[in-house]
Design a protein around this motif. Structure first.
Motif, mmCIF file in Angstrom:
data_model
loop_
_atom_site.group_PDB
_atom_site.id
_atom_site.type_symbol
_atom_site.label_atom_id
_atom_site.label_comp_id
_atom_site.label_asym_id
_atom_site.label_seq_id
_atom_site.Cartn_x
_atom_site.Cartn_y
_atom_site.Cartn_z
ATOM 1 N N GLY A 1 1.630 -3.345 0.384
ATOM 2 C CA GLY A 1 1.360 -3.134 -0.797
ATOM 3 C C GLY A 1 1.100 -4.224 -1.575
ATOM 4 N N GLU B 1 1.389 -4.314 -5.220
ATOM 5 C CA GLU B 1 1.804 -4.156 -6.366
ATOM 6 C C GLU B 1 3.372 -4.935 -6.352
ATOM 7 N N ASN C 1 4.340 0.794 -2.774
ATOM 8 C CA ASN C 1 3.269 1.638 -2.569
ATOM 9 C C ASN C 1 3.450 3.010 -3.046
ATOM 10 N N GLU C 2 2.426 3.934 -2.645
ATOM 11 C CA GLU C 2 2.723 5.241 -3.158
ATOM 12 C C GLU C 2 3.793 5.888 -2.348
#
Length: 497
Positions: free
Chosen positions: A362, A364, A377-378
């Motif tokens: 990810g 972020e 991540n999600e």
């Protein structure tokens, strides 16, 4: 135990470009089997985009040739070896970062050479013949490999601020080389991205500032500013080996910032990308620190912050097939490589592998400090925690935005569980290990894997990290998808007998 609360909505600066480029010994080594095996392993596990090494125009690659005909000196080019080398690179999914050097013997203005393999480090005797050779090579590469070659980065020379790499470290002569080369390439095809001055250490601020003033005066706009980054004090040589103390990380980061500040002080060059076309801890190919776990931990902190002021950074080097000071004397000889002979990954290899996995997981970043970086991540979180200190560190990370069950997987590299150097030492330090010894050493060169099931509590899930001295731990925390087969009871399985 230190507790750190991680807000999933927080955003921390973290530019992870770990897989952009990696260094190599001279290009001619790519004609050997062991070299290609090590590179294949690195590409399979990490997958770098570009590879940069010395010796593109050195005599062992054999591109430039002069001959006499009818009383006239003529020039011809031979691309047999460079085609084999670049074909091998592209087959392994990596492309060349073209460092233009060293000087072909027949084109050189002097006899000064460097390294065991005698790379000539003098200016060309004829700048027109030099630029003709450069452009002819680019034309050949474009014909053979297509338009994609215009995206291959170009750097003019290597470390001209050091007298061993450029005769007398002559600044004005290097600036002439850069100008003539830059203008010739841009006249041929302006899409090529050309950088310099490729300096290392000595008088770095003076060279960067003078280089930019020269470019300003000449109306030249380099596409990248290139420099190198090493992190040790002057080494002590004992026998074949170099022993160096690590420099303070903050001091090294400050040095990188100073280059950014100098570049940005010129209005026309502000925000020009900076490429670290070489970086490591020790700058010698017999720097014993390269084989150790402390190297892996120190590099973990470096990789967490190198992207702050640099667009790209290239570790020197991917493997131990390397001959600057001669053929290596032993398996673990302090070589630059992240992989030793026999495809034995050193602890530092896993630091790069972990950062690549972090990038895949990810983009972020929700937390970064001097000992860790965490992304999300999600589906969950992933992170790297390292310990450069002398004692174990213990941390609890309370990761927010969680509900239900999570699968925690850890991969640990430290002096206890992933230390091929120690196994090699304990079995007698065989310089040339047998196949069986190599397999034994390799078996100790992989991370220890751990796992657990963790339930969220009040919107948080807690990950406890215990990182031993000189350790690096990578973890992933993903939502658990539990799908047992009919009749299978794990708890009963492990307690039944």
């Amino acid at each position: 135990m230190e507790k750190i609360i991680v807000d999933p909505d927080n955003r921390a600066t973290f530019r992870n470009n770990v897989d952009y480029c990696v260094g190599t010994g001279r290009l001619g080594l790519a004609l050997t089997e062991e070299y290609l095996k090590e590179l294949e392993f690195v590409q399979k596990m990490i997958g770098f985009s570009y590879i940069r090494g010395h010796g593109l125009f050195s005599d062992d690659v054999s591109i430039y040739h002069e001959y006499e005909e009818d009383g006239e000196t003529k020039v011809e080019y031979n691309y047999t070896y460079i085609d084999r080398i670049f074909d091998s690179y592209l087959k392994l999914g990596i492309r060349p970062y073209l460092e233009l050097g060293f000087m072909p013997g027949q084109l050189a203005s002097g006899t000064q050479t460097i390294f065991y393999w005698k790379g000539n480090t003098t200016p060309p005797k004829d700048y027109k013949k030099w630029t003709d050779m450069v452009i002819a090579l680019l034309q050949h590469l474009k014909k053979r490999y297509g338009e994609e070659t215009v995206t291959w980065p170009i750097e003019v020379w290597n470390e001209p601020n050091l007298p061993g790499f450029w005769y007398k470290a002559d600044m004005e002569e290097y600036f002439k080389l850069f100008k003539e080369t830059f203008l010739a390439i841009k006249a041929y095809d302006s899409r090529y991205m050309v950088g310099g001055p490729a300096i290392c250490g000595v008088k770095d601020a003076e060279w960067i500032e003078s280089f930019l003033k020269f470019c300003q005066k000449e109306g030249i706009r380099p596409d990248r500013i290139t420099r190198h980054h090493y992190c040790v004090e002057f080494p002590e040589r004992i026998g074949h080996y170099d022993y160096s103390k690590l420099e303070d990380s903050e001091m090294r980061f400050a040095n990188l910032q100073s280059t950014r500040d100098i570049v940005d002080s010129f209005e026309e060059f502000k925000n020009t990308p900076i490429h670290l076309t070489e970086f490591s801890t020790s700058y010698t190919p017999k720097g014993v620190i390269h084989d150790t776990n402390i190297n892996a931990a120190y590099l973990a902190r470096q990789l967490s912050r190198l992207g702050d002021v640099n667009e790209a950074y290239s570790y020197w080097t991917f493997g131990d097939v390397f001959e600057e000071q001669g053929v290596p004397d032993s398996l673990f000889h302090g070589g630059f490589g992240m992989v030793a002979a026999g495809n034995i990954p050193k602890p530092s290899f896993w630091t790069f592998y972990f950062y690549k996995q972090l990038k895949v997981f990810g983009s972020e970043c929700v937390h970064r400090d001097d000992n860790c970086v965490i992304v999300k991540n999600e589906n969950g979180y992933a992170g790297i925690v390292w310990n450069i200190g002398e004692t174990e560190i213990k941390r609890e990370y309370l990761l927010g935005g969680a509900e239900g069950e999570y699968a925690l997987v850890t991969k640990t590299v430290d002096e206890t569980c992933c230390n091929p150097l120690k196994v090699w030492h304990d079995i007698g330090e065989p310089a040339y290990p047998t196949t069986e010894e190599t397999q034994l050493i390799k078996s100790a060169a992989y991370p220890a894997v751990g796992s657990d099931v963790i339930k969220a509590d009040n919107g948080h899930v807690t990950v406890t990290a215990c990182v031993k001295k000189h350790g690096v731990v990578y973890f992933t925390l993903n939502k658990r998808n539990y799908t047992p087969d009919r009749g299978y009871d794990y708890d009963k399985v492990i307690s039944f007998f």
